[in-house]
Design a protein around this motif. Structure first.
Motif, PDB file in Angstrom:
ATOM      1  N   PRO A 155       0.809  -1.223   0.000  1.00 19.36           N
ATOM      2  CA  PRO A 155       0.000   0.000   0.000  1.00 19.36           C
ATOM      3  C   PRO A 155       0.840   1.270   0.000  1.00 19.36           C
ATOM      4  N   ILE A 156       2.122   1.162   0.397  1.00 20.56           N
ATOM      5  CA  ILE A 156       3.054   2.286   0.384  1.00 20.56           C
ATOM      6  C   ILE A 156       4.374   1.784  -0.185  1.00 20.56           C
ATOM      7  N   PRO A 157       5.251   2.674  -0.681  1.00 24.15           N
ATOM      8  CA  PRO A 157       6.540   2.219  -1.221  1.00 24.15           C
ATOM      9  C   PRO A 157       7.347   1.450  -0.181  1.00 24.15           C
ATOM     10  N   GLY A 158       8.025   0.423  -0.644  1.00 31.70           N
ATOM     11  CA  GLY A 158       8.833  -0.387   0.256  1.00 31.70           C
ATOM     12  C   GLY A 158       9.941  -1.088  -0.502  1.00 31.70           C
ATOM     13  N   THR A 159      10.307  -2.286  -0.053  1.00 29.88           N
ATOM     14  CA  THR A 159      11.408  -3.045  -0.631  1.00 29.88           C
ATOM     15  C   THR A 159      10.892  -4.384  -1.130  1.00 29.88           C
ATOM     16  N   VAL A 160      11.185  -4.704  -2.382  1.00 28.99           N
ATOM     17  CA  VAL A 160      10.824  -6.003  -2.951  1.00 28.99           C
ATOM     18  C   VAL A 160      11.899  -7.007  -2.564  1.00 28.99           C
TER      19      VAL A 160
ATOM     20  N   SER B 234       5.712 -17.075   1.413  1.00 30.37           N
ATOM     21  CA  SER B 234       6.950 -16.351   1.112  1.00 30.37           C
ATOM     22  C   SER B 234       6.721 -14.849   1.231  1.00 30.37           C
ATOM     23  N   VAL B 235       7.649 -14.147   1.889  1.00 29.43           N
ATOM     24  CA  VAL B 235       7.581 -12.685   1.973  1.00 29.43           C
ATOM     25  C   VAL B 235       8.127 -12.123   0.669  1.00 29.43           C
ATOM     26  N   VAL B 236       7.287 -11.438  -0.106  1.00 27.25           N
ATOM     27  CA  VAL B 236       7.718 -10.931  -1.403  1.00 27.25           C
ATOM     28  C   VAL B 236       8.115  -9.461  -1.357  1.00 27.25           C
ATOM     29  N   ALA B 237       7.602  -8.720  -0.380  1.00 24.81           N
ATOM     30  CA  ALA B 237       7.947  -7.301  -0.242  1.00 24.81           C
ATOM     31  C   ALA B 237       7.635  -6.859   1.173  1.00 24.81           C
ATOM     32  N   GLN B 238       8.281  -5.810   1.625  1.00 22.46           N
ATOM     33  CA  GLN B 238       7.990  -5.293   2.955  1.00 22.46           C
ATOM     34  C   GLN B 238       8.163  -3.780   2.992  1.00 22.46           C
ATOM     35  N   ALA B 239       7.472  -3.165   3.920  1.00 18.62           N
ATOM     36  CA  ALA B 239       7.543  -1.710   4.088  1.00 18.62           C
ATOM     37  C   ALA B 239       7.378  -1.406   5.570  1.00 18.62           C
ATOM     38  N   GLU B 240       7.748  -0.194   5.949  1.00 24.75           N
ATOM     39  CA  GLU B 240       7.595   0.225   7.338  1.00 24.75           C
ATOM     40  C   GLU B 240       6.512   1.285   7.438  1.00 24.75           C
TER      41      GLU B 240
ATOM     42  N   GLN C 276       9.827  -1.230  -5.640  1.00 26.39           N
ATOM     43  CA  GLN C 276       9.280  -0.561  -4.463  1.00 26.39           C
ATOM     44  C   GLN C 276       7.791  -0.846  -4.230  1.00 26.39           C
ATOM     45  N   GLN C 277       7.197  -1.706  -5.054  1.00 26.27           N
ATOM     46  CA  GLN C 277       5.760  -1.980  -4.927  1.00 26.27           C
ATOM     47  C   GLN C 277       5.453  -3.440  -4.631  1.00 26.27           C
ATOM     48  N   GLY C 278       6.018  -4.360  -5.420  1.00 26.62           N
ATOM     49  CA  GLY C 278       5.710  -5.770  -5.240  1.00 26.62           C
ATOM     50  C   GLY C 278       6.015  -6.562  -6.483  1.00 26.62           C
ATOM     51  N   ILE C 279       5.205  -7.582  -6.727  1.00 28.90           N
ATOM     52  CA  ILE C 279       5.469  -8.479  -7.846  1.00 28.90           C
ATOM     53  C   ILE C 279       4.160  -8.911  -8.506  1.00 28.90           C
TER      54      ILE C 279
ATOM     55  N   ARG D 244       6.963   9.826  18.540  1.00 30.94           N
ATOM     56  CA  ARG D 244       6.441   8.837  17.585  1.00 30.94           C
ATOM     57  C   ARG D 244       6.885   7.437  17.998  1.00 30.94           C
ATOM     58  N   GLU D 245       5.906   6.532  18.007  1.00 24.44           N
ATOM     59  CA  GLU D 245       6.204   5.135  18.309  1.00 24.44           C
ATOM     60  C   GLU D 245       7.063   4.527  17.201  1.00 24.44           C
ATOM     61  N   PRO D 246       7.769   3.428  17.484  1.00 20.27           N
ATOM     62  CA  PRO D 246       8.583   2.778  16.444  1.00 20.27           C
ATOM     63  C   PRO D 246       7.719   2.368  15.256  1.00 20.27           C
ATOM     64  N   PRO D 247       8.300   2.334  14.048  1.00 23.31           N
ATOM     65  CA  PRO D 247       7.529   1.928  12.869  1.00 23.31           C
ATOM     66  C   PRO D 247       7.125   0.458  12.955  1.00 23.31           C
ATOM     67  N   HIS D 248       6.037   0.123  12.260  1.00 21.76           N
ATOM     68  CA  HIS D 248       5.562  -1.255  12.201  1.00 21.76           C
ATOM     69  C   HIS D 248       5.931  -1.846  10.844  1.00 21.76           C
TER      70      HIS D 248
END
Length: 295
Positions: free
Chosen positions: A24-29, A41-47, A143-146, A121-125
């Motif tokens: 839903p937001i830019p992250g790492t593939v 399988s984890v395909v992408a993640q973001a904070e 930065q989005q996914g697959i 601010r609390e730590p990122p999730h």
């Protein structure tokens, strides 16, 4: 009396499915094109940014807002732990001392000399995006996914609730017109995709949640039992985000309706195999159907 709907749902032994899995937001593939993936399988993640807490330090210390920097113990950008002192006054008599403590673990984000407030601010999730189905990553969207592709058996339902899940298919009915009674569910069905026949009631839903069944697939259900499961009346919005402990897919409609013979036979054929299911449903523009995908 049951109400059946026949919108031309897909029920096929072999097809190719492509799914775009996007954050839903830019992250790492985390994967590359050509990788073979499992459903978990984890395909992408973001904070996701943590929650912000506002503390009116000027009011608590009884100072003017533009004096706040003179009383700070923690500066902008510094980490804080819960109950750390972030600001305090320095009275002549120690028993008059006032300390402002952090209610959270996090970071001092901003300090305002205009309002006298400190924002923490609390730590990122971490948000992890899973593949959902077994397949191959055929396209990477930076930065989005697959996009993931799989050759599979595909069964679409008419209506569903609950999110994405996966597990081994277990048949709990001998025929498509058999009611799925609560006593047909055993503890060995925990984490399984359980297939019934024509109908399941509130007692069966309760038993499935108690056991930890991943999903129930059945011909029909009474709308009052669905309402009781959700705790509210469904509107016209998309389903699939309900936190109800399991996913439920109706293949035919509302009421007691035997599952289509073709659907029942196809699911029976794949008993013991892994399936990915989603209850997400949207019946207005941009139709989304609940689905059972068997790679």
């Amino acid at each position: 009396m049951g109400h059946a709907y026949t919108p031309g749902l897909t029920v096929t032994e072999r097809t190719t499915v492509r799914k775009r899995r996007l954050l839903p937001i830019p992250g790492t593939v985390m994967v590359k094109q050509g990788d073979l993936l499992k459903a978990d399988s984890v395909v992408a993640q973001a904070e996701l940014p943590g929650k912000v807490h506002s503390i009116n330090v000027a009011n608590l210390l009884g100072i003017a807002p533009d004096e706040i920097h003179d009383y700070l113990i923690k500066k902008e950008g510094e980490p804080v732990r819960k109950d750390d002192v972030i600001a305090e006054n320095k009275p002549f008599l120690q028993f008059l001392k006032t300390a402002v403590r952090s209610p959270i673990q996090g970071t001092v984000e901003t300090v305002s000399a205009v309002t006298g407030q400190v924002l923490l601010r609390e730590p990122p999730h971490r948000l992890e995006l899973l593949a959902y189905i077994d397949g191959t990553a055929v396209e990477v969207h930076p930065q989005q996914g697959i996009t993931i592709e799989t050759s599979c058996t595909l069964v679409q339902g008419i209506f569903g609730v609950g999110g994405e899940t996966w597990g081994e298919i277990r048949m709990a009915a001998a025929s498509p017109d058999e009611t799925l009674a609560a006593d047909r569910l055993t503890t060995g069905m925990k984490g399984k995709i359980v297939v019934g026949g024509s109908f399941l009631g509130a007692d069966t839903l309760a038993r499935a949640r108690e056991i930890g069944v991943a999903a129930l697939i059945v011909g029909g259900i009474h709308d009052k039992d669905l309402r009781a499961l959700l705790g509210y009346d469904l509107g016209v919005a998309i389903t699939g985000t309900e936190k109800i402990g399991l996913t439920v897919i109706l293949t035919e409609g509302f009421g007691t309706i035997p599952m289509a013979a073709k659907t029942f036979a196809l699911l029976s054929k794949h008993q013991g195999q892994k399936a990915s299911v989603s209850g997400a449903t949207q019946i207005r523009a941009g139709v989304i159907r609940p689905e059972i995908i068997i790679p």
